[in-house]
Scaffold this active site. Structure first.
Site, mmCIF file in Angstrom:
data_model
loop_
_atom_site.group_PDB
_atom_site.id
_atom_site.type_symbol
_atom_site.label_atom_id
_atom_site.label_comp_id
_atom_site.label_asym_id
_atom_site.label_seq_id
_atom_site.Cartn_x
_atom_site.Cartn_y
_atom_site.Cartn_z
ATOM 1 N N SER A 80 1.581 -7.641 -0.924
ATOM 2 C CA SER A 80 2.307 -8.665 -0.153
ATOM 3 C C SER A 80 1.468 -9.907 0.129
ATOM 4 C CB SER A 80 2.867 -8.082 1.144
ATOM 5 O OG SER A 80 1.876 -7.900 2.122
ATOM 6 N N THR A 90 0.834 -1.209 0.000
ATOM 7 C CA THR A 90 0.000 0.000 0.000
ATOM 8 C C THR A 90 0.863 1.252 0.000
ATOM 9 O OG1 THR A 90 -1.827 -1.101 1.087
ATOM 10 C CG2 THR A 90 -1.684 1.260 1.427
ATOM 11 N N THR A 134 1.823 -4.201 4.266
ATOM 12 C CA THR A 134 1.641 -4.522 5.686
ATOM 13 C C THR A 134 1.166 -5.955 5.908
ATOM 14 O OG1 THR A 134 -0.648 -3.742 5.662
ATOM 15 C CG2 THR A 134 1.031 -2.137 6.330
HETATM 16 C C1 SIN Z 1 0.003 -5.338 0.949
HETATM 17 O O1 SIN Z 1 0.224 -5.962 1.992
HETATM 18 O O2 SIN Z 1 0.778 -5.327 -0.020
HETATM 19 C C2 SIN Z 1 -1.269 -4.550 0.781
HETATM 20 C C3 SIN Z 1 -1.810 -4.056 2.061
HETATM 21 C C4 SIN Z 1 -0.939 -3.083 2.748
HETATM 22 O O3 SIN Z 1 0.209 -2.807 2.418
HETATM 23 O O4 SIN Z 1 -1.461 -2.514 3.763
#
Ligand code: SIN
Length: 331
Positions: free
Chosen positions: A63, A13, A96
């Protein structure tokens, strides 16, 4: 020699893009290159403490869609850069959702001789880069502050001005900016107005795995030992475990391990437990963890009258899975 701080971009994100600057929910993660993110942060240079910036996009992914070959690719770049005398620290921009898994993998696979001297700091964001209230830029500045702090070493995660260790950190909230927690141990420290305030010593390094597949020259493995996670709950039964243990199709790898996220103290519904014992007797490693958000499984005293207990791990299920994959890799 002028020191470098290396930013490695992996997506998330923090690199996300939405149609509108008011949209913090329906955006596309992993759209903007890390070099572009860095250029858009005016206050960043103030945290460099004389070092220069270098950046590389290792991959660009949400991720949730990572797999062990991505971890291995990233580990290769981390080892490559940390081995260079002029590289002082690495900051990784990451999604995250599985940042705690990548952090734990790196803490277990980057040679301790490198991690003892230099930090690898993951950072992330809960709002996309296009948000009017994006948290990514401040998280990157805070991560850089930690990366360039005296004595910083090991694998850490910085989010919402809080510094977590790779061992303890867990994502605990799907939306809040302060989405991570370190459980009962608490965080390593906080960043306040560009200064790190440590709550105690830097976290101890974890035992690292030495394997030829983890050398920087190795190409990413496609056939990591297959370990699945199963949750126990009211009404759980053994069907899913029996299906997992069935003969794999030609395109699937055979099951090597199961991590069970048990209720309470790693407890397992009796129907499911029988299937796990059967799986274990066929050579599948079974590890019990707790699905509770904090705390670890507490082991009972050995009792000769009871059937042998399934092995337990103090780690969360997702980290116990990585630990078992690494153990099976070495076997
Ligand atoms: C991810 O984990 O790539 C998408 C969600 C985020 O980064 O909060």
């Amino acid at each position: 020699m002028q020191q470098r701080v290396v930013f490695l971009g992996t997506g998330g994100t923090i690199a996300g893009q939405a149609q509108s600057s008011e949209d913090n929910v329906s955006y596309q993660a992993a759209q903007i290159e890390v070099g572009q993110l860095l250029e858009a942060i005016p206050g960043l240079k103030g945290q460099l403490r004389g070092a220069i910036l270098h950046s590389e996009q290792v991959f660009q992914r949400n991720s949730k869609d990572l797999d062990p070959s991505h971890w291995q690719q990233l580990q290769g770049r981390v080892v490559h850069y940390l081995s260079q005398a002029d590289v002082q620290a690495i900051v990784i921009t990451h999604g995250t959702d599985t940042a705690e898994e990548t952090a734990y993998f790196l803490a277990r696979t980057v040679p301790a001789a490198l991690l003892r001297l230099k930090p690898v700091v993951l950072t992330c964001a809960m709002r996309p880069a296009t948000s009017a209230q994006s948290d990514g830029p401040q998280n990157m500045v805070d991560a850089l502050c930690v990366a360039t702090s005296l004595g910083a070493h090991g694998v850490l995660l910085v989010c919402s001005a809080t510094v977590h260790s790779a061992l303890r950190v867990q994502k605990v909230h799907p939306y809040r900016l302060d989405a991570f927690d370190s459980g009962e141990a608490g965080p390593v420290g906080v960043v306040e107005e560009g200064q790190l305030r440590l709550f105690g010593a830097w976290p101890e390094l974890l035992e690292t795995v030495v394997h030829h597949a983890l050398s920087p020259l190795a190409s990413p493995k496609r056939d990591w030992p297959r370990v699945e996670i199963v949750t126990s709950h009211a009404g759980a039964n053994g069907a899913v475990v029996r299906a997992m243990c069935a003969q794999p199709s030609a395109s699937e790898s055979p099951l090597r391990g199961i991590v069970i996220a048990g209720t309470g103290n790693g407890d397992i519904h009796h129907d499911l437990e029988q299937a796990l014992h059967d799986a274990q007797s066929k050579g599948v490693r079974v590890i019990r963890t707790s699905r509770c958000a904090t705390g670890s499984v507490v082991l009972a005293q050995p009792n000769n009258t009871e059937p042998p207990l399934l092995e337990a791990s103090p780690l969360s299920a997702v980290k116990a899975r990585i630990a078992l994959m690494l153990e099976l890799l070495e076997a």
